[in-house]
Each structure stands twice: as C-alpha cells, then as structure tokens.
Design a protein around this motif. Structure first.
Motif, short mmCIF file in Angstrom:
data_model
loop_
_atom_site.label_atom_id
_atom_site.label_comp_id
_atom_site.label_asym_id
_atom_site.label_seq_id
_atom_site.Cartn_x
_atom_site.Cartn_y
_atom_site.Cartn_z
N GLY A 48 0.88 -0.68 -0.13
CA GLY A 48 -0.09 -0.15 -0.03
C GLY A 48 0.70 1.18 -0.16
O GLY A 48 0.38 2.18 -0.16
N LEU A 49 1.67 1.29 0.55
CA LEU A 49 2.64 2.48 0.87
C LEU A 49 3.98 2.73 -0.17
O LEU A 49 4.19 3.84 -0.69
CB LEU A 49 3.42 2.43 1.94
CG LEU A 49 2.58 2.50 3.37
CD1 LEU A 49 3.46 2.54 4.80
CD2 LEU A 49 2.11 3.67 3.79
N PHE A 50 4.34 1.45 -0.76
CA PHE A 50 4.85 2.07 -1.58
C PHE A 50 5.29 1.51 -3.06
O PHE A 50 5.44 1.67 -4.40
CB PHE A 50 6.68 1.52 -1.27
CG PHE A 50 7.28 1.22 -0.23
CD1 PHE A 50 7.91 2.41 -0.08
CD2 PHE A 50 7.62 1.17 0.81
CE1 PHE A 50 8.72 2.65 1.43
CE2 PHE A 50 7.90 1.02 2.36
CZ PHE A 50 8.31 2.19 2.05
N ASP A 51 3.80 1.29 -3.22
CA ASP A 51 3.17 0.69 -4.29
C ASP A 51 4.25 -0.72 -4.89
O ASP A 51 3.98 -0.50 -6.08
CB ASP A 51 2.71 1.86 -5.49
CG ASP A 51 1.37 0.80 -6.93
OD1 ASP A 51 0.80 0.34 -6.26
OD2 ASP A 51 1.78 2.28 -7.51
N VAL A 52 4.27 -1.44 -4.92
CA VAL A 52 4.94 -2.50 -5.01
C VAL A 52 4.78 -3.82 -5.15
O VAL A 52 3.29 -4.25 -4.09
CB VAL A 52 5.82 -2.89 -4.66
CG1 VAL A 52 6.91 -1.84 -4.65
CG2 VAL A 52 6.82 -3.16 -3.27
N LYS A 53 4.52 -5.25 -5.52
CA LYS A 53 4.57 -6.31 -5.35
C LYS A 53 5.81 -7.64 -4.37
O LYS A 53 6.70 -7.04 -5.03
CB LYS A 53 3.99 -6.81 -6.94
CG LYS A 53 3.62 -8.25 -7.19
CD LYS A 53 2.13 -8.75 -6.59
CE LYS A 53 1.81 -10.43 -6.51
NZ LYS A 53 1.32 -10.42 -5.25
N VAL A 54 4.98 -7.56 -3.51
CA VAL A 54 5.71 -8.01 -2.36
C VAL A 54 5.77 -9.53 -2.57
O VAL A 54 4.36 -10.07 -2.53
CB VAL A 54 5.03 -7.71 -1.41
CG1 VAL A 54 5.59 -8.73 0.24
CG2 VAL A 54 5.58 -6.44 -0.22
N VAL A 55 6.22 -10.33 -2.69
CA VAL A 55 6.59 -12.02 -2.66
C VAL A 55 6.75 -13.03 -1.32
O VAL A 55 6.13 -14.05 -1.51
CB VAL A 55 7.95 -12.29 -3.63
CG1 VAL A 55 7.61 -14.21 -4.16
CG2 VAL A 55 7.97 -12.12 -5.39
N GLY A 56 7.68 -12.47 -0.73
CA GLY A 56 7.62 -13.02 0.50
C GLY A 56 7.83 -12.28 1.67
O GLY A 56 8.50 -10.97 1.48
N VAL A 57 7.69 -12.16 3.28
CA VAL A 57 7.77 -11.91 4.19
C VAL A 57 8.26 -12.68 5.23
O VAL A 57 7.86 -13.55 5.30
CB VAL A 57 6.74 -10.82 4.66
CG1 VAL A 57 6.99 -10.13 5.75
CG2 VAL A 57 5.85 -9.79 3.44
#
Length: 98
Positions: A48-57
């Motif tokens: 939401g903040l950086f407008d990126v796609k996260v694969v894993g945390v």
C-alpha cells in the motif's frame, strides 16, 4: 493502492545498514515493524505504501541487550524486523521520505 493511515502503524522505519543495503541488491528490503504486526499486515502495508508487489515476508525479533551506561544498568528495547522480498522489476527507494 491507497496510503491507509494504519499502514504507518505497522511499518516503523527502514533499516539502513551495510547488510540491509547488500540485501537490497537481491530485491530484499529490511524494515523495523511493530511488535504485534503479522506477516499479512506487513505485506499489505508495504504494497500500500510503496505500490510494489511483495513475494515474501520473513520476520525476526531481536531481543534487547542489558547494557551499562555511566554505571547505570539498563535494557535496550526489543525490535521486530521484517525482510521483504519484492517481485522482479519492483524497487523501493528507502532514502526518500513518504
């Protein structure tokens, strides 16, 4: 995505160290997060903040050390960190403020 104010409660600060900078070359970014934050909350906040796609945390909790400063014993705070892996082609510039 919108910048929901609750996202700022989840992400405390980016971690800017030599090790974190080296991980950034492999599309992994390190953030200090709230102690009670879950992996889905962290993923939603980063997207939401950086407008990126996260694969894993991946998360880890660093327990605070007991230290003495000028003869007075004290304890450092516990810190929870999140290592966020992004999809190929996505980047985060942690040097710019939000």
């Amino acid at each position: 995505m919108s910048k929901n104010p609750s996202h700022y409660d989840v992400i405390v600060a980016p971690v800017v160290t030599e090790k974190a900078t080296t991980a950034a070359e492999h599309n992994q970014f390190v953030f200090e997060v709230a102690r009670k934050a879950t992996k889905p909350q962290i993923k939603a906040a980063i997207e939401g903040l950086f407008d990126v796609k996260v694969v894993g945390v991946n998360t880890l909790v660093t327990m605070g050390k007991t230290k003495a400063f000028r003869g007075v014993r004290g304890k450092q705070s516990d810190v929870k960190k999140a290592v966020v892996t992004l999809a190929d082609g996505h980047k985060i510039d942690v040097t710019t403020g939000l």
